[in-house]
Design an enzyme around this catalytic site. Sequence first.
Site, PDB file in Angstrom:
ATOM      1  N   SER A 164       3.287  -2.310   9.957  1.00 15.94           N
ATOM      2  CA  SER A 164       5.122  -2.235  10.399  1.00 15.94           C
ATOM      3  C   SER A 164       5.692  -2.745   9.969  1.00 15.94           C
ATOM      4  O   SER A 164       6.303  -3.522  10.701  1.00 15.94           O
ATOM      5  CB  SER A 164       5.074  -1.598  12.254  1.00 15.94           C
ATOM      6  OG  SER A 164       4.922  -0.306  12.442  1.00 15.94           O
ATOM      7  N   GLU A 179      -5.824  -4.787  10.877  1.00 18.16           N
ATOM      8  CA  GLU A 179      -4.450  -3.630  10.636  1.00 18.16           C
ATOM      9  C   GLU A 179      -4.656  -2.735  12.460  1.00 18.16           C
ATOM     10  O   GLU A 179      -5.333  -2.212  12.004  1.00 18.16           O
ATOM     11  CB  GLU A 179      -4.341  -2.635   9.856  1.00 18.16           C
ATOM     12  CG  GLU A 179      -4.009  -3.118   8.246  1.00 18.16           C
ATOM     13  CD  GLU A 179      -3.531  -2.195   7.497  1.00 18.16           C
ATOM     14  OE1 GLU A 179      -2.869  -2.804   7.053  1.00 18.16           O
ATOM     15  OE2 GLU A 179      -4.085  -0.945   7.272  1.00 18.16           O
ATOM     16  N   ASN A 207       0.327  -1.095   0.065  1.00 14.71           N
ATOM     17  CA  ASN A 207      -0.770   0.052   0.423  1.00 14.71           C
ATOM     18  C   ASN A 207       0.922   1.470   0.045  1.00 14.71           C
ATOM     19  O   ASN A 207       1.876   1.411   0.936  1.00 14.71           O
ATOM     20  CB  ASN A 207      -0.941  -0.059   0.860  1.00 14.71           C
ATOM     21  CG  ASN A 207      -1.636   1.081   1.553  1.00 14.71           C
ATOM     22  OD1 ASN A 207      -2.005   2.142   0.539  1.00 14.71           O
ATOM     23  ND2 ASN A 207      -2.160   1.083   2.256  1.00 14.71           N
ATOM     24  N   TRP A 208       0.844   1.551  -1.009  1.00 13.23           N
ATOM     25  CA  TRP A 208       1.991   2.989  -1.094  1.00 13.23           C
ATOM     26  C   TRP A 208       0.906   4.123  -0.893  1.00 13.23           C
ATOM     27  O   TRP A 208       1.621   5.074  -0.635  1.00 13.23           O
ATOM     28  CB  TRP A 208       2.753   3.104  -2.499  1.00 13.23           C
ATOM     29  CG  TRP A 208       3.697   2.366  -3.460  1.00 13.23           C
ATOM     30  CD1 TRP A 208       4.332   1.209  -1.664  1.00 13.23           C
ATOM     31  CD2 TRP A 208       3.557   2.120  -4.554  1.00 13.23           C
ATOM     32  NE1 TRP A 208       4.520   0.234  -3.274  1.00 13.23           N
ATOM     33  CE2 TRP A 208       4.295   0.841  -4.528  1.00 13.23           C
ATOM     34  CE3 TRP A 208       3.392   2.967  -5.740  1.00 13.23           C
ATOM     35  CZ2 TRP A 208       5.015   0.341  -5.715  1.00 13.23           C
ATOM     36  CZ3 TRP A 208       4.231   2.177  -6.690  1.00 13.23           C
ATOM     37  CH2 TRP A 208       5.106   0.993  -7.088  1.00 13.23           C
ATOM     38  N   LYS A 209       0.057   4.459  -0.106  1.00 13.20           N
ATOM     39  CA  LYS A 209      -0.948   5.061  -0.034  1.00 13.20           C
ATOM     40  C   LYS A 209      -0.426   6.978  -0.388  1.00 13.20           C
ATOM     41  O   LYS A 209      -0.491   6.713  -1.785  1.00 13.20           O
ATOM     42  CB  LYS A 209      -0.064   5.409   1.627  1.00 13.20           C
ATOM     43  CG  LYS A 209      -0.444   4.611   2.403  1.00 13.20           C
ATOM     44  CD  LYS A 209       0.408   4.726   3.821  1.00 13.20           C
ATOM     45  CE  LYS A 209       0.083   3.031   4.523  1.00 13.20           C
ATOM     46  NZ  LYS A 209      -0.191   3.219   6.197  1.00 13.20           N
ATOM     47  N   GLU A 249      -6.827   4.976   8.377  1.00 15.00           N
ATOM     48  CA  GLU A 249      -6.720   6.366   7.070  1.00 15.00           C
ATOM     49  C   GLU A 249      -8.104   6.459   6.935  1.00 15.00           C
ATOM     50  O   GLU A 249      -7.682   7.847   6.918  1.00 15.00           O
ATOM     51  CB  GLU A 249      -5.145   6.419   6.666  1.00 15.00           C
ATOM     52  CG  GLU A 249      -3.976   6.201   7.335  1.00 15.00           C
ATOM     53  CD  GLU A 249      -3.379   5.408   6.462  1.00 15.00           C
ATOM     54  OE1 GLU A 249      -3.149   5.526   5.422  1.00 15.00           O
ATOM     55  OE2 GLU A 249      -2.184   5.326   7.246  1.00 15.00           O
ATOM     56  N   GLY A 275       2.631  -1.042   5.027  1.00 10.47           N
ATOM     57  CA  GLY A 275       3.049   0.459   3.782  1.00 10.47           C
ATOM     58  C   GLY A 275       4.847   0.995   3.742  1.00 10.47           C
ATOM     59  O   GLY A 275       5.228   0.998   2.540  1.00 10.47           O
ATOM     60  N   GLY A 276       5.471   1.397   4.764  1.00  8.75           N
ATOM     61  CA  GLY A 276       6.325   1.567   4.457  1.00  8.75           C
ATOM     62  C   GLY A 276       7.312   0.972   3.808  1.00  8.75           C
ATOM     63  O   GLY A 276       8.216   1.673   2.750  1.00  8.75           O
ATOM     64  N   GLY A 297       2.551   2.278  10.658  1.00  9.16           N
ATOM     65  CA  GLY A 297       3.852   3.767  10.789  1.00  9.16           C
ATOM     66  C   GLY A 297       4.401   4.238  12.420  1.00  9.16           C
ATOM     67  O   GLY A 297       4.790   4.465  11.659  1.00  9.16           O
ATOM     68  N   HIS A 354      -9.970   0.760   5.116  1.00  9.68           N
ATOM     69  CA  HIS A 354      -8.115   1.611   5.760  1.00  9.68           C
ATOM     70  C   HIS A 354      -8.863   2.475   6.778  1.00  9.68           C
ATOM     71  O   HIS A 354      -9.452   3.241   6.677  1.00  9.68           O
ATOM     72  CB  HIS A 354      -7.354   1.859   5.110  1.00  9.68           C
ATOM     73  CG  HIS A 354      -6.052   2.102   5.425  1.00  9.68           C
ATOM     74  ND1 HIS A 354      -5.743   2.832   6.066  1.00  9.68           N
ATOM     75  CD2 HIS A 354      -4.996   1.033   5.198  1.00  9.68           C
ATOM     76  CE1 HIS A 354      -4.388   2.540   6.659  1.00  9.68           C
ATOM     77  NE2 HIS A 354      -3.782   1.102   6.005  1.00  9.68           N
TER      78      HIS A 354
END
Length: 249
Positions: A213, A167, A9-11, A97, A234-235, A173, A95
Amino acid sequence: MIKPVIAANWKMHKTVREAVAFAAVIKEKLGNLGDRSVVIAPPFTALSQVAEIIKDSMIDLAAQNVHDKAEGPYTGEISGKMLADIGCNYVIVGHSERRILFGETDGFINSKILSCVQFGLKPIFCVGETLPERKAEKTFIVIERQIKEGLKNLSDGDIRSVVCAYEPVWAIGTGQTAAPQQAQEVHAFIRGVMGKIFGRKIPNTIPILYGGSVNHHNIRSLMAQPDVNGALVGGASLDIENFTKVVQF
Ligand code: 13P
């Protein structure tokens, strides 16, 4: 045996040029994946061009969001019909977010999931508790509500195209991954709740991914858990070397 799914997930990261370059390299590096599925979710602006790059590869394409209507006066929104049209296979829905920063409710998320399956898209349906909810021992109550409300009115056929992602919000993050046993406990619970809704056989075919993470140091211990069938990253998915290592755990 559920085939592992590793999803990036590159957001809100990467220009079209960066996304295309990443997709081209990862396609070469990963080659024939065989025993696992890899999904990348670039921002909307890069979807079409990334679709072109990966169309003859084993990598699947996901969008990060979708509207629940097929078309109409919804300025700024993108429908499942449009995503299917450009070759998307998956959509991330629910998600945290989007729930927290954009006020998405369980009901809206449910409509989005129904719209995804209508257009042949596989929803990556995210659930997870916040830190205050975990501290107040409400994790299972929150997750059960999210699952029951989010998967309302799905047929037995519809549910077979759903991928679930646990999640925990406190792990996203933050560098603070859930312990493998913590993840396993919630994943087993999710499968149990789905079993109550859809009967016991179906949930055993649904991949439940862990997100929060994930990196190449912790992926193996997470994947060693019986109910962890993949990861939503993610990251660590933004860098080719890191993501390749996660995929090849
Ligand atoms: P991080 O891997 O950066 O914690 O993000 C997880 C996530 O939100 C994936 O959807």
